[in-house]
Enzyme design. Structure first.
Site, PDB file in Angstrom:
ATOM      1  CG  HIS A 104      -1.793  -0.961   1.697  1.00  0.00           C
ATOM      2  ND1 HIS A 104      -1.224  -2.030   2.277  1.00  0.00           N
ATOM      3  CD2 HIS A 104      -3.312  -1.229   1.456  1.00  0.00           C
ATOM      4  CE1 HIS A 104      -2.360  -2.970   2.357  1.00  0.00           C
ATOM      5  NE2 HIS A 104      -3.505  -2.411   1.903  1.00  0.00           N
ATOM      6  CG  ASP A 107       1.898  -1.063   3.232  1.00  0.00           C
ATOM      7  OD1 ASP A 107       1.207  -0.839   4.351  1.00  0.00           O
ATOM      8  OD2 ASP A 107       1.631  -2.020   2.566  1.00  0.00           O
TER       9      ASP A 107
HETATM   10  C1  XLS Z   1      -7.803  -6.750   4.701  1.00  0.00           C
HETATM   11  C2  XLS Z   1      -7.122  -7.212   3.430  1.00  0.00           C
HETATM   12  C3  XLS Z   1      -6.029  -5.869   2.813  1.00  0.00           C
HETATM   13  C4  XLS Z   1      -6.046  -6.126   1.626  1.00  0.00           C
HETATM   14  C5  XLS Z   1      -5.063  -4.952   0.919  1.00  0.00           C
HETATM   15  O1  XLS Z   1      -8.244  -7.664   5.374  1.00  0.00           O
HETATM   16  O2  XLS Z   1      -6.867  -8.335   3.427  1.00  0.00           O
HETATM   17  O3  XLS Z   1      -4.957  -6.446   3.599  1.00  0.00           O
HETATM   18  O4  XLS Z   1      -5.542  -7.273   1.061  1.00  0.00           O
HETATM   19  O5  XLS Z   1      -5.598  -3.529   1.317  1.00  0.00           O
END
Ligand code: XLS
Ligand code: NI
Ligand code: NI
Length: 455
Positions: A104, A107
């Protein structure tokens, strides 16, 4: 390499074979091993995620972080911390020998004091990531924007009652979509974590659906405008953090996309634990997406049968994953997608090497599931029995019913007496035995590349 963050793993994680003694070696995963005519690495297209693995301190709702992640110390200088995090992440990717990663925007790049500053920081860090990618050969499976952590998104991003929040979210997706394109990302994911509601008493469902559809149409339009050739993926999840999330499951997403004329633009990124939360098997989610023509990619993990939230544990069950992998491979395999490890260590797994042990075990589970899937496909019996079950539809009656006819004509044939159906066995247990036979009989070392070399 600068000071190694993982000094206990000095080299690339090797293949050690099923009976190997080294706990820091793969038992099944061998990138070059050819399965059904394709390298294992190319079948599985495994990615490490930067959020749970590098940007989460091991906190939970009752306690603070337990992990040793120095760059998450709030006293650290933000840009130096961002670089230290990337150093550790790329060291990990290389030592584990993984072809892909996912992240993201938030991140890797902290927010600045203004939108402009945030954009500048992101640009700088994306350049840094690009350099690391060309130095190491690691590729980007997908990028995504975090539209759920900042307090502004508490009531949703695209589905927020405030259009100003919609606008900020749209600007954020534009910049992360472009960053993903710059890094050669193969997909762009949208997980609508807060696109849902806490209470119907203050929620206008019809309006929020229109907003979400408009947002996704804007993103698709921008993708074409900038010529991004990756795939757009929606990630369904039924709830958490919201009480109800609109992208509930694969079938709900398919209906939504069709209602808004977006089915040609988006596919799904399916996560194992999200299927569990929706009350489905993962096999169900994969099969539904494939049947609906929207299967894209996978977030590998698992839940825990004893609790009802997204525990994001590392996959450990070949029985659970084999059927899903079978569906994927049977349908032709991944195109732009892959297996992203959207997985969290347990909070007590605080040694740095725990991250290696966790990934090695999860990746071996996926690899062994691939071998089971290949066994089922080579054997062909599962497919043959399923085809046989529907054979009538290839005959004259089946083709007529699906073609030119009406209820009068059908009723006439039935009254004429040449139709006399007899129920037949669905042979479920016999078929389940076939699956177990494949699971039990796969020998992870047969035809192994390293095994052959060693022998
Ligand atoms: C949360 C989601 C998240 C997505 C990406 O439950 O799995 O991690 O994969 O935003
Ligand atoms: Ni996910
Ligand atoms: Ni999740």
């Amino acid at each position: 390499m600068v000071d190694a963050f993982f000094p206990d793993v000095t080299d690339r994680v090797p293949f050690g074979g099923l009976h190997g003694a080294d706990p820091l070696a793969f038992r099944v995963y061998e990138p070059d091993r050819v399965v059904l005519g394709k390298r294992m690495e190319d079948h599985l297209r495994i990615a490490v995620c930067l959020w749970h693995s590098f940007n989460w301190p091991g906190s939970d709702v009752f306690g603070v972080g337990t992990f040793d992640r120095p760059w998450l110390n709030p006293a650290a200088e933000p840009m130096a911390a961002a670089r230290a995090k990337l150093d550790a992440a790329f060291e990990f990717l290389q030592k584990l020998g993984m072809p892909y990663f996912c992240f993201h925007d938030r991140d890797v790049a902290p927010e600045g004091n203004s939108w402009r500053e945030t954009q500048r920081i992101l640009d700088e860090i994306i350049d840094d990531i690009g350099r690391r990618m060309s130095d190491t050969g690691v590729k980007l499976l997908w990028g995504t924007a975090n539209l759920f952590s900042h307090p502004r998104y508490a009531a949703g991003a695209a589905t927020n009652p405030d259009p100003e929040i919609f606008a900020v979210a749209a600007a954020q997706v534009k910049s992360m979509l472009e960053a993903t394109q710059r890094l050669g990302g193969e997909n762009y994911v949208l997980w609508g974590g807060r696109e849902g509601y806490e209470s119907l008493l203050n929620t206008d469902l019809a309006r929020e659906e229109q907003q979400l559809a408009r947002f996704l149409a804007l993103v698709a339009e921008h993708k074409h405008r900038i010529g991004f050739d990756g795939m757009l993926l929606l990630e369904p999840k039924p709830q958490e953090p919201t009480k109800h999330q609109y992208d509930y499951d694969a079938a709900t997403v398919l209906g939504f996309l069709q209602r808004h004329d977006l089915a040609g633009e988006y596919r799904v990124n399916l996560e194992v634990n999200h299927a569990t939360l929706a009350g489905h098997s993962f096999h169900h989610e994969i099969a539904t997406a494939i049947a609906g023509g929207i299967f894209g990619s996978v977030d590998a993990n698992r839940g825990d049968p004893q609790n009802g939230w997204d525990t994001d544990q590392f996959p450990g069950s070949v029985e659970e994953l084999s059927l899903a992998v079978y569906e994927i491979v049977q349908a032709g395999g991944f195109t732009s997608g892959g297996f992203n490890f959207d997985t969290k260590l347990r909070r007590q797994s605080m040694d740095r090497t725990d991250l290696f042990h966790a990934h090695i075990g999860g990746i071996d589970t996926v690899a062994r599931s691939l071998l089971v899937a290949a066994r089922l496909i080579e054997d062909g019996e599962l497919k043959r029995l399923r085809n046989e079950r529907y054979a009538g539809w290839n005959g004259e009656l089946g083709r007529t019913l699906l073609g030119e006819t009406d209820l009068d004509a059908i009723a006439e044939r039935v009254l004429g007496g040449d139709i006399d159906p007899r129920p037949v066995s669905g042979r479920q247990e016999r078929i389940e035995n076939l699956v177990n036979k494949a699971i039990w009989s796969v020998d992870a070392e047969t035809a192994s590349v390293a095994g052959a070399r060693a022998g």
